[in-house]
Motif scaffolding. Sequence first.
Motif, mmCIF file in Angstrom:
data_model
loop_
_atom_site.group_PDB
_atom_site.id
_atom_site.type_symbol
_atom_site.label_atom_id
_atom_site.label_comp_id
_atom_site.label_asym_id
_atom_site.label_seq_id
_atom_site.Cartn_x
_atom_site.Cartn_y
_atom_site.Cartn_z
ATOM 1 N N SER A 1 0.908 -1.135 -0.234
ATOM 2 C CA SER A 1 -0.032 0.169 0.011
ATOM 3 C C SER A 1 0.912 1.264 0.261
ATOM 4 O O SER A 1 0.550 2.275 -0.652
ATOM 5 C CB SER A 1 -0.844 -0.028 1.189
ATOM 6 O OG SER A 1 -1.813 -1.020 1.187
ATOM 7 N N ALA B 1 0.826 4.064 -2.711
ATOM 8 C CA ALA B 1 0.293 5.534 -2.266
ATOM 9 C C ALA B 1 1.540 6.544 -2.845
ATOM 10 O O ALA B 1 1.191 7.472 -2.978
ATOM 11 C CB ALA B 1 0.146 5.561 -0.795
ATOM 12 N N HIS C 1 -0.108 0.208 8.417
ATOM 13 C CA HIS C 1 -0.145 1.180 7.304
ATOM 14 C C HIS C 1 0.314 2.621 7.694
ATOM 15 O O HIS C 1 1.159 3.145 6.957
ATOM 16 C CB HIS C 1 -1.614 1.300 6.734
ATOM 17 C CG HIS C 1 -2.082 0.411 5.671
ATOM 18 N ND1 HIS C 1 -2.129 -1.073 6.004
ATOM 19 C CD2 HIS C 1 -2.237 0.313 4.355
ATOM 20 C CE1 HIS C 1 -2.548 -1.682 4.948
ATOM 21 N NE2 HIS C 1 -2.342 -0.889 3.955
ATOM 22 N N ILE D 1 -6.818 5.840 4.090
ATOM 23 C CA ILE D 1 -6.682 4.506 4.545
ATOM 24 C C ILE D 1 -7.549 3.514 4.979
ATOM 25 O O ILE D 1 -8.269 3.917 6.028
ATOM 26 C CB ILE D 1 -5.402 4.163 5.340
ATOM 27 C CG1 ILE D 1 -4.217 5.042 4.760
ATOM 28 C CG2 ILE D 1 -5.169 2.655 5.336
ATOM 29 C CD1 ILE D 1 -3.610 4.529 3.527
ATOM 30 N N THR E 1 -6.655 10.264 -2.952
ATOM 31 C CA THR E 1 -6.276 9.049 -3.095
ATOM 32 C C THR E 1 -6.751 8.029 -1.959
ATOM 33 O O THR E 1 -6.459 8.358 -0.680
ATOM 34 C CB THR E 1 -4.553 8.836 -3.083
ATOM 35 O OG1 THR E 1 -4.092 9.758 -4.109
ATOM 36 C CG2 THR E 1 -4.195 7.473 -3.378
ATOM 37 N N VAL F 1 -6.796 4.020 -0.331
ATOM 38 C CA VAL F 1 -6.121 2.881 -0.130
ATOM 39 C C VAL F 1 -7.245 1.813 0.477
ATOM 40 O O VAL F 1 -7.662 2.078 1.742
ATOM 41 C CB VAL F 1 -5.024 2.720 0.467
ATOM 42 C CG1 VAL F 1 -4.355 1.257 0.769
ATOM 43 C CG2 VAL F 1 -3.908 3.299 -0.083
ATOM 44 N N SER F 2 -7.563 0.899 -0.079
ATOM 45 C CA SER F 2 -8.752 -0.019 0.250
ATOM 46 C C SER F 2 -8.260 -1.520 0.371
ATOM 47 O O SER F 2 -7.842 -2.143 -0.625
ATOM 48 C CB SER F 2 -9.841 0.005 -0.794
ATOM 49 O OG SER F 2 -10.886 -0.938 -0.335
ATOM 50 N N TYR G 1 -6.659 2.526 -4.842
ATOM 51 C CA TYR G 1 -5.764 1.636 -4.825
ATOM 52 C C TYR G 1 -6.534 0.480 -4.085
ATOM 53 O O TYR G 1 -6.763 0.618 -2.866
ATOM 54 C CB TYR G 1 -4.216 1.844 -4.150
ATOM 55 C CG TYR G 1 -3.520 0.468 -3.974
ATOM 56 C CD1 TYR G 1 -3.074 -0.436 -4.960
ATOM 57 C CD2 TYR G 1 -3.267 0.034 -2.431
ATOM 58 C CE1 TYR G 1 -2.458 -1.756 -4.807
ATOM 59 C CE2 TYR G 1 -2.784 -1.275 -2.544
ATOM 60 C CZ TYR G 1 -2.493 -2.112 -3.295
ATOM 61 O OH TYR G 1 -1.600 -3.237 -3.280
ATOM 62 N N LYS G 2 -6.706 -0.614 -4.815
ATOM 63 C CA LYS G 2 -7.614 -1.753 -4.145
ATOM 64 C C LYS G 2 -6.531 -2.919 -4.151
ATOM 65 O O LYS G 2 -6.239 -3.582 -5.118
ATOM 66 C CB LYS G 2 -8.722 -1.905 -4.776
ATOM 67 C CG LYS G 2 -9.867 -2.741 -3.842
ATOM 68 C CD LYS G 2 -11.335 -2.680 -4.326
ATOM 69 C CE LYS G 2 -12.039 -3.533 -3.193
ATOM 70 N NZ LYS G 2 -11.866 -3.159 -1.990
ATOM 71 N N SER G 3 -6.728 -3.561 -2.889
ATOM 72 C CA SER G 3 -5.901 -4.822 -2.674
ATOM 73 C C SER G 3 -6.457 -5.945 -2.278
ATOM 74 O O SER G 3 -7.349 -5.801 -1.182
ATOM 75 C CB SER G 3 -4.776 -4.357 -1.491
ATOM 76 O OG SER G 3 -4.065 -5.615 -1.259
#
Length: 326
Positions: free
Chosen positions: A108, A112, A135, A189, A209, A211-212, A288-290
């Motif tokens: 992440s 990022a 994170h 986040i 932005t 982050v998921s 951003y997906k993880s």
Amino acid sequence: MTVFLTDADVQAAFDWAHAIAALRSAYTAPPDESRFPPRTMARGDGLWLRTLSGVPGDGGPMGAKLIAASPRHRRASYLIPLFDQESMELTALLDGHSITGFRTAATSALAADLLAPAGSLRVAVIGSGFEAHNHVRALAATRTLSSVTVFSPNPASRTRFTRELADLGLPLATAESAEAAVADADLVICAARSRDEQPTLREAPAGVTIVSIGSTLPEQRELATEVIARAEVIVADMADEVAEDTGDLIAARKAGVDLAGKVVPLADVVSGRAPGRPARDPDAVVVYKSVGSAAQDLAVAAMCVRRAAELSLGTELPVTISPVSK
């Protein structure tokens, strides 16, 4: 020789900067989907065994991560075997518990750094648990953070979160709602499971932005459909799995959101094959997906093994699993 690293060994050997560098190297290797096949999951009687396997293209150890879990008992075990690509020897066995959290946060942070606006970042964190802690630490090792604001439903958890991260020397604050936390954020986040599988993030400020990392299965939700619809780009560590198997994108597709061309592999952004944040649109929302991948597990595990050797950590097993001639 096979070395075994306990979870304590992994934690002692781990380093954020080294992990992010290892991941950057892994993601710049030439693309080859056959090296990292889709994960498999065996299910039975409320139990599941998940396998993530891979053969890194940068020559690093090949291997797998096995996760044995009993959701109803809230218990899980993680094991990572690593094999040398030349000799086929089993070189290491690792307790994969901490690696799972470390690799998620380190990836992440890499994403990022590529996707968030330049300069110091105002960070909002939804969630206050293990992943949320990691994170913030990973981001602090990568970028300058001007502030960190946390929201979770339990006020005591929010306070504990700020107390446990005080050693970073960052301005830390709590918020009474997710909306208040993200209002002025550059980077959000999302690292919390919702109790009723409803989205935990419903709004996306201009230029943010996101982050998921908290919704990795079809039945899980984290980002509201409105957030997915507003995103100009959705960068994914595993593009097909994120697009087809995560609750957020399944719900968005059912609601009529056109995802064609939105989902971009993280490897393409890291390697420069694809842009991340639109350069000419400062108000663009980027996600951003993880879901996690073997590439991340193996890169971070190999880094931990290298550093463990330098630090004289780990235990040599009294037996050797030798390759056989075929």
